[in-house]
Design an enzyme around this catalytic site. Sequence first.
Site, PDB file in Angstrom:
ATOM      1  N   SER A 137      39.842  59.580 -27.556  1.00 17.39           N
ATOM      2  CA  SER A 137      39.465  59.949 -26.186  1.00 17.39           C
ATOM      3  C   SER A 137      40.214  59.139 -25.138  1.00 17.39           C
ATOM      4  CB  SER A 137      37.953  59.759 -25.985  1.00 17.39           C
ATOM      5  OG  SER A 137      37.572  60.269 -24.725  1.00 17.39           O
ATOM      6  N   SER A 143      30.852  55.671 -18.134  1.00 16.86           N
ATOM      7  CA  SER A 143      31.355  55.412 -16.782  1.00 16.86           C
ATOM      8  C   SER A 143      31.115  56.596 -15.844  1.00 16.86           C
ATOM      9  CB  SER A 143      32.853  55.098 -16.839  1.00 16.86           C
ATOM     10  OG  SER A 143      33.540  56.185 -17.432  1.00 16.86           O
ATOM     11  N   GLY A 146      31.714  61.853 -18.098  1.00 22.08           N
ATOM     12  CA  GLY A 146      31.348  62.914 -19.043  1.00 22.08           C
ATOM     13  C   GLY A 146      31.911  62.740 -20.441  1.00 22.08           C
ATOM     14  N   GLU A 194      24.081  66.926 -26.422  1.00 17.34           N
ATOM     15  CA  GLU A 194      23.817  66.105 -25.234  1.00 17.34           C
ATOM     16  C   GLU A 194      22.345  65.701 -25.146  1.00 17.34           C
ATOM     17  OE1 GLU A 194      26.111  65.520 -21.710  1.00 17.34           O
ATOM     18  OE2 GLU A 194      26.336  64.583 -23.650  1.00 17.34           O
ATOM     19  N   ASP A 205      27.494  68.529 -17.255  1.00 16.98           N
ATOM     20  CA  ASP A 205      28.672  67.911 -17.882  1.00 16.98           C
ATOM     21  C   ASP A 205      29.256  68.794 -18.977  1.00 16.98           C
ATOM     22  OD1 ASP A 205      27.976  65.848 -16.223  1.00 16.98           O
ATOM     23  OD2 ASP A 205      28.099  64.285 -17.753  1.00 16.98           O
TER      24      ASP A 205
END
Length: 388
Positions: A137, A143, A146, A194, A205
């Site tokens: 990633s 932060s 997403g 999620e 998101d």
Amino acid sequence: MEVRARAPGKIILSGEHAVVHGSTAIAASIDLYTQVTLQKLSDSENGEGLLKLQLKDMGLEFLWSITRIKERLRDLSTPLPSQPMACSSECTESIAALVEEQNIPEAKVGLASGVLAFLWLYISIQGLKPATVVVTSDLPLGSGLGSSASFCVALCGALLAQSDVTTLDLSPQGWLTFGESELELVNKWAFEGEKIIHGKPSGIDNTVSTFGNMIMFKLGKLTCIKSGMPLRMLITNTKVGRNTKALVAGVSERASRHPDAMSAVFSAVDYISKEFSTIIQSPVHDDLSVIEKEEKIEELMEMNQGLLQSMGVSHASIETVLRTTLKYKLSSKLTGAGGGGCVLTFLPALLSATVVDKVIAELKSCGFECLIAGIGVKGLEICFGGSS
């Protein structure tokens, strides 16, 4: 067959916090991605029949034998890939036990919910088959960009691409996209992931990450919008952790103490988001119209930041970024919950690279991390074999 999937992160361009109180907000995808590579293996290739999860950026690898997973989930039924459903409390307990057996390092214990979501999504969509899943990633964790949603979307995209419920033409080289109904399926599964990670996510998101571009949302209604002009932001990660729940509660408490004043603040944010939406969707005719639009965007960002300060969600680290970028006549605002986290700085199309380099150098000297991102990019994309 190897399949790769990538899904973008997101930023809130305008309307954070006020959206909880009925205002319009705008979220956008950014060209910073989480990428998931899935390689299904036969038992003979895989040895004992193992499911492997490699988190490359963290140097972590998790291994489960398929036999062990079967033992744990023997009495539990999993859904069909075509019918997303929530992970039951019994199933959560069984999978949590599989995660605990991995002895995640104390410093990385926050990853446990993400590993749990991985196991639930993998078993639900692929069943009990051996495979190696590798995750990389561009997005910093926790932060407000997403990262967990882009992980869930990329994972679900890769899993569904190797299932019978989606159809993609394997012949073209490069990145491919699912059809609308298949993206809807990915989005529903990603939302279930999620929920495991965050408890009660808004769904914004994962929707931005799945479909890309921009989303306007108000009172639970999401509308996809497309930008008529290229937008670039400098994203500064202050690396200051924050408690989103406490910040949201703080805004609500201020609103109960000053109902009329805060109602006016939320109303002003609503107008800013709507004007922002109109500007970015309208077509660009020439360089002059680009410059005019950019100046309006800068002013709207400044106004939005002022209103966020009046809500009480700024922070000393955010103010440092604002002062630093203002020296270079650049407009900035916090994005997401505030209280630290990330700050957006608008980069006009004609801004020189020298100025950008100077700003970044100064922000880095304060201990911040800087990323440059294009705004409003494509959502989930899939790639088969070695092509990219």
